[in-house]
Design an enzyme around this catalytic site. Structure first.
Site, PDB file in Angstrom:
ATOM      1  N   HIS A 183      -1.159  -2.239  -6.551  1.00  0.00           N
ATOM      2  CA  HIS A 183      -1.675  -2.893  -5.354  1.00  0.00           C
ATOM      3  C   HIS A 183      -2.660  -4.008  -5.661  1.00  0.00           C
ATOM      4  CE1 HIS A 183      -4.931   0.200  -5.841  1.00  0.00           C
ATOM      5  NE2 HIS A 183      -5.685  -0.791  -5.398  1.00  0.00           N
ATOM      6  N   SER A 239      -5.642   4.750  -8.497  1.00  0.00           N
ATOM      7  CA  SER A 239      -4.929   4.211  -7.348  1.00  0.00           C
ATOM      8  C   SER A 239      -5.841   4.142  -6.130  1.00  0.00           C
ATOM      9  CB  SER A 239      -3.704   5.077  -7.034  1.00  0.00           C
ATOM     10  OG  SER A 239      -3.075   4.670  -5.841  1.00  0.00           O
ATOM     11  N   SER A 258     -10.113   0.282  -8.529  1.00  0.00           N
ATOM     12  CA  SER A 258      -8.653   0.372  -8.662  1.00  0.00           C
ATOM     13  C   SER A 258      -8.163  -0.156 -10.010  1.00  0.00           C
ATOM     14  CB  SER A 258      -7.977  -0.427  -7.556  1.00  0.00           C
ATOM     15  OG  SER A 258      -7.996   0.265  -6.343  1.00  0.00           O
ATOM     16  N   GLY A 265     -13.471  -1.381  -5.770  1.00  0.00           N
ATOM     17  CA  GLY A 265     -13.431  -2.165  -6.989  1.00  0.00           C
ATOM     18  C   GLY A 265     -12.993  -1.368  -8.195  1.00  0.00           C
ATOM     19  N   ASP A 320       2.409   2.948  -7.655  1.00  0.00           N
ATOM     20  CA  ASP A 320       1.210   2.109  -7.699  1.00  0.00           C
ATOM     21  C   ASP A 320       0.908   1.771  -9.151  1.00  0.00           C
ATOM     22  OD1 ASP A 320      -0.919   0.598  -6.977  1.00  0.00           O
ATOM     23  OD2 ASP A 320      -2.196   2.252  -6.307  1.00  0.00           O
TER      24      ASP A 320
END
Length: 382
Positions: free
Chosen positions: A226, A351, A336, A334, A254
């Site tokens: 993502h 994720s 991810s 932040g 993801d």
């Protein structure tokens, strides 16, 4: 990143920047060079386990050793159980692996591997088939996730507590229970991804999205899907160009991988951000349910927890993501794309989840081995 720039700068941007995003880097020095982690884990990782899991130093060391044994035992015990296999998990109370078995005739073979046995009604194959039926349903936002849980020998559906009476949620639960053995549990909030807009700092950016590097692979690094689409350019914390997203999938999956060039390079390290020792990555053996797991993030640094579930379907607002691993580790915006690690074994990239590192929460990661297999990548290991 030019090679004349200090090693810490290089690490912050392309090695498996163990994590998520936000904090600035300390000034570079020779002391920033990664060092080999003492067995069974770095002092920093053990310290984080003590803080987040309530363990003493001795207990943390013992836990790492026990989980390493359980991780190695898991495939052998599964083979011994054969078609009667109902799943397995690490039990912190006993320090060993427990295997669910549906056929008493296979129990002795499983015990012979060193695992404990629990007799159950449903095989993992049966529970997986039930979950597959749920994956085909259209889930409302009040349904957080669902996964096969070997400990309850059922498929657990998590619903957001404040929406448990919602008509759509109740309709989903009725349909789920009609497919087979289903248990309904409550969670505090709906999951969300942990990307963030550009706010300055590390470690990488694509457009106005800030995420973090997960793990180094030969030729680049893996991260969350993502965070960017295939072809998107990626810049490091200093604004210099790193490479491009070579592949990306979200929702459904993801995961993504980014090529590395222009003077940037990769190393098998998860950064400690100056609060813990840098952790070397030596493989990607999958930790069992119940095992401890830690992650490093530039927003919230090192935090640890336990593996709560595998093969979990997460119901984000953007769509469902399948075959995820659910953990009790906290995360924040932040974070991810960053790295989850158990001992010295890479587990996956961050994720999303719910909560934060002040009040607590839960976080899901995309398993690393699926990413490697999908793109034909090789993990960079020490």
């Amino acid at each position: 990143m030019r090679r004349s720039t200090a090693l810490r700068t290089a690490l912050s941007a392309v090695l498996l920047l163990g994590a998520w995003a936000g904090a600035g880097f300390p000034s570079a020095s020779a002391a920033d060079t990664p060092t080999a982690a003492p067995a069974p884990a770095s002092d920093g990782l053990l310290t984080a386990m003590q803080r987040d899991l309530g363990l003493t130093a001795t207990q943390a060391k013992a836990r790492i050793a026990q989980e390493k044994t359980a991780t190695a035992l898991q495939p052998k015990a599964r083979h011994a159980a054969g078609a009667a296999y109902g799943g397995s998990w690490f039990d912190p109370a006993t320090g060993g692996l427990t295997v669910a078995v549906t056929d008493a005739g296979q129990a002795d073979a499983v015990r012979a591997t060193g695992a404990a046995v629990r007799m159950v009604t449903h095989t993992e194959k049966r529970l997986d088939s039930v979950k597959a039926k749920l994956d085909k349903l259209d889930a409302p936002q009040g349904v957080s996730s669902w996964h096969v849980d070997p400990r309850t020998n059922s498929v657990v559906v998590d619903v957001v507590a404040s929406q448990r009476s919602d008509n759509d949620v109740q309709a989903f639960v009725r349909k789920a229970r009609a497919t087979g053995p289903v248990t309904v549990e409550q969670t505090t909030e709906a999951p969300r991804t942990f990307s963030a807009g550009t706010v300055g700092g590390d470690p990488y950016y694509t457009g106005n999205v800030r995420c973090s590097i997960g793990f180094s692979v030969y030729g680049g690094f893996v991260t969350a899907g993502h965070c960017g689409q295939a072809g998107a350019g990626v810049s490091g914390w200093d604004g210099s160009f790193i490479g491009n997203f070579q592949g990306s999938s979200f929702p459904g999956d993801d995961y993504a991988w980014v090529s590395v060039g222009n003077g940037w390079w990769t190393v098998p390290v998860v950064l400690g951000w100056g609060t813990v020792s840098d952790q070397l990555v030596r493989g990607s053996n999958v930790a069992p349910i119940g095992a401890s797991i830690c992650r490093s993030g530039s927003t919230s640094h090192w935090h640890c927890g336990n593996v709560l579930a595998t093969n979990d379907t997460v119901n984000y607002s953007q769509g469902a993501v399948y075959q995820m691993t659910k953990t009790s580790v906290c995360a924040e915006g932040g974070d991810s794309g960053g790295s989850f690690i158990s001992g010295d074994q890479a587990q996956g990239v961050t994720s999303g989840g719910w909560g934060n590192c002040s009040s607590g929460g839960e976080t899901w990661h995309q398993p690393i081995n699926e990413i490697l297999n999908r793109y034909g990548l090789t993990l960079h290991t020490a």
